[in-house]
Design an enzyme around this catalytic site. Structure first.
Site, PDB file in Angstrom:
ATOM      1  N   GLU A 134       0.674  -1.235  -0.100  1.00  0.00           N
ATOM      2  CA  GLU A 134      -0.116  -0.087   0.096  1.00  0.00           C
ATOM      3  C   GLU A 134       0.767   1.211   0.137  1.00  0.00           C
ATOM      4  O   GLU A 134       0.527   2.307  -0.835  1.00  0.00           O
ATOM      5  CB  GLU A 134      -1.036  -0.074   1.321  1.00  0.00           C
ATOM      6  CG  GLU A 134      -2.077  -1.062   1.176  1.00  0.00           C
ATOM      7  CD  GLU A 134      -1.682  -2.496   1.315  1.00  0.00           C
ATOM      8  OE1 GLU A 134      -2.582  -3.400   0.809  1.00  0.00           O
ATOM      9  OE2 GLU A 134      -0.644  -2.600   1.784  1.00  0.00           O
ATOM     10  N   HIS A 171     -11.545  -6.097   8.122  1.00  0.00           N
ATOM     11  CA  HIS A 171     -12.242  -5.884   6.820  1.00  0.00           C
ATOM     12  C   HIS A 171     -13.696  -4.976   6.822  1.00  0.00           C
ATOM     13  O   HIS A 171     -14.545  -5.141   5.851  1.00  0.00           O
ATOM     14  CB  HIS A 171     -12.642  -7.085   6.023  1.00  0.00           C
ATOM     15  CG  HIS A 171     -11.414  -7.992   5.515  1.00  0.00           C
ATOM     16  ND1 HIS A 171     -10.551  -8.661   6.396  1.00  0.00           N
ATOM     17  CD2 HIS A 171     -10.747  -7.816   4.007  1.00  0.00           C
ATOM     18  CE1 HIS A 171      -9.734  -8.925   5.749  1.00  0.00           C
ATOM     19  NE2 HIS A 171      -9.739  -8.585   4.444  1.00  0.00           N
TER      20      HIS A 171
END
Length: 419
Positions: free
Chosen positions: A141, A211
Site C-alpha cells: 500500500e 475488513h
C-alpha cells in the site's frame, strides 16, 4: 369392574390427545399465515426512496453537472440524456471508463485491478484501455500511494486502488506527509492534485477487525487532502468523476456493502456532483440527523421507526415525538466538510445527532459536534448526540451488535427530542 388406576390412565390419554390436537391445529394455522419479511418491517435498500429508480428522477439529481456541457442546460433540460440500471460497483467502473476516455494520461492501478478487482469495480477496463493503463501492483500500500504521488507530480491522472481501507495505514505517511503537503512544501511548484485513491470501506456484516473498519476520521486533520464517501450509484459516479477532476488529492471511500445492494437508474453520460457540499435528503424543523455512506439508510429507517414504531417498541416511543420533523443530511465529503449547510440546519432545528460506523473517540462526529457547539451553543435545546460504533476493534461474529442499527438511532432520537 374397571380399576381406578385404569380410569386415571384413560383420562390422561384423553387430555394428552386433546393437547396434541390443539398444538397440531395451532401449528397448521401458523404455517398458513404469511411469514414475516426477511428484512423485517423496515424499508430495505431495494425499495429505499433515497435511491432513484426512474430516469426522470436520476436526471434531476441535485447538483448534477454534465461534463460535455460548458454551460448548464436552461431550466434543467434533460432531453437526449439516457440512464441505465447500475449498482454501485458498476457506476464506479463507469466513472473510471469515462475518465480514461477523456484523459489519455489517466491510469488505474492497484492490487488485482487488471483482473477486475476483489469487488469487480475495474472489470473489463484492462481489455478496454490496455494493460499499459490498467495494471496490477505488488501488495504494498505504501508503494501504491508513493507511485501514485510520483505519477500525479509528473502530470498524469493517477487512479489508485487500496484493496480495503483497513489496509490504508501502511500508506498513511505517503498520503498525509507527502500527498497532502507537496503543494505547500514546494511553494506551489508541484502538486499531486491528479491523484485519486479509491478504497472499499465500512462494514459488510462479517468483515471483522480487518475488513469492516471506517478509517475516514484518521484523515480529518490532514490539510491538503479531501475525503469523500458516496451513498449509492448516482452519487458514486458523480462524486468519483468530481474527485478525479479536482485539483487536490482525494481519498474516495466506497461503502462495500453498497457495491451490489444499492441499485439506481444512473445517467450514462459523464457528470459530476459537487465536493464539500452536503445534501439535504429530507427537510425538517425539530432535529438534524447527519451521516454519510451506508448509515444514511440506517438513519432513514430510524426516522420511519420513530414515526411508526412496531408494537414491541411502541412503549419506548412517546406519542409526542412520533410526529417530530427530522432533517436528514448526507455529508458526502468528510474532509473538508460542509460547515455552512450543517450550521444552517442546526440553527433551524436546534438539535443535532451525528451517526457514523467508526468508534466515538476521535471520530468525525467529535469534530462536527465541537464546531456546532461552538457556533450554535445558545440556540441548542439539547446537547449534540453521537451514535457510533463502539470503541473496540470491529468484532467478527458480533459485528451486527457493533454497527449502529435503526433501533439504536431511534432511541437516540427519542432521548434528544425529549431532553
Amino acid at each position: 369392574m374397571i380399576s381406578s388406576r385404569a380410569l386415571r390412565r384413560a383420562a390422561l390419554r384423553t387430555q394428552l390427545s386433546s393437547k396434541l390436537r390443539t398444538r397440531f391445529n395451532s401449528t397448521v394455522a401458523a404455517s398458513e399465515q404469511a411469514p414475516p419479511p426477511a428484512d423485517g418491517s423496515l424499508p430495505g435498500l431495494a425499495t429505499s426512496p433515497l435511491l432513484y429508480a426512474t430516469r426522470d428522477a436520476a436526471l434531476k439529481t441535485p447538483g448534477l453537472s454534465w461534463l460535455d456541457e460548458d454551460e448548464p442546460s436552461p431550466g434543467g433540460i434533460i432531453s437526449g440524456r439516457e440512464t441505465r440500471k447500475m449498482n454501485t460497483y458498476q457506476a464506479i467502473r463507469d466513472a473510471m471508463s469515462h475518465a480514461m476516455q477523456r484523459d489519455d494520461s489517466a491510469v488505474v492501478f492497484g492490487e488485482d485491478v487488471a483482473f477486475g478487482g476483489v469487488f469487480r469495480c475495474t472489470m473489463g477496463l484492462a481489455e478496454e484501455f490496455g494493460r499499459e493503463r490498467v495494471f496490477n501492483t505488488p501488495l504494498t500500500e505504501q508503494g501504491i500511494a508513493g507511485f501514485g504521488i510520483g505519477l500525479a507530480a509528473m502530470g498524469h491522472t493517477a487512479i489508485a486502488e487500496i484493496q480495503f481501507s483497513d489496509y490504508i495505514f501502511p500508506a498513511f505517511d505517503q498520503l498525509v506527509n507527502e500527498a497532502a503537503k507537496i503543494r505547500y512544501r514546494s511553494g506551489g511548484q508541484f502538486n499531486v492534485g491528479k491523484l485519486t485513491v479509491r478504497t472499499p470501506s465500512m462494514s459488510v456484516g462479517h468483515g471483522g477487525l480487518y475488513h469492516s473498519q471506517s478509517p475516514e476520521g484518521y484523515f480529518i486533520g490532514a490539510a491538503g487532502l479531501k475525503v469523500v464517501v458516496p451513498r449509492g450509484p448516482i452519487q458514486a459516479k458523480g462524486l468519483l468523476l468530481a474527485s478525479i477532476n479536482d485539483p487536490n488529492p482525494v481519498i474516495f471511500m466506497e461503502p462495500k456493502i453498497l457495491y451490489r445492494s444499492a441499485v439506481e437508474q444512473v445517467p450514462t453520460s459523464a457528470y459530476t456532483l459537487p465536493l464539500s457540499s452536503a445534501e439535504v435528503l429530507t427537510t425538517g424543523s425539530d432535529l438534524t440527523l447527519l451521516t454519510w455512506g451506508t448509515p444514511v439508510y440506517t438513519a432513514y429507517n430510524a426516522i420511519e421507526l420513530l414515526k411508526n414504531p412496531p408494537p414491541s417498541l411502541a412503549k419506548h416511543v412517546p406519542e409526542s415525538v412520533r410526529s417530530a420533523s427530522i432533517e436528514l443530511i448526507d455529508l458526502r465529503t468528510i474532509v473538508p466538510w460542509d460547515v455552512e449547510t450543517v450550521l444552517k440546519s442546526v440553527g433551524k432545528t436546534r438539535r443535532l445527532l451525528v451517526l457514523h460506523e467508526a468508534g466515538a473517540i476521535g471520530g468525525v462526529g467529535s469534530e462536527i459536534a465541537s464546531v456546532v457547539t461552538e457556533r450554535c451553543f445558545l440556540k441548542m435545546e439539547a446537547p449534540v448526540r453521537r451514535v457510533t460504533g463502539w470503541d473496540a476493534p470491529v468484532p467478527l461474529v458480533y459485528e451486527k451488535f457493533y454497527i449502529p442499527d435503526a433501533v439504536r438511532v431511534m432511541d437516540a432520537l427519542v432521548e434528544t427530542l425529549t431532553y
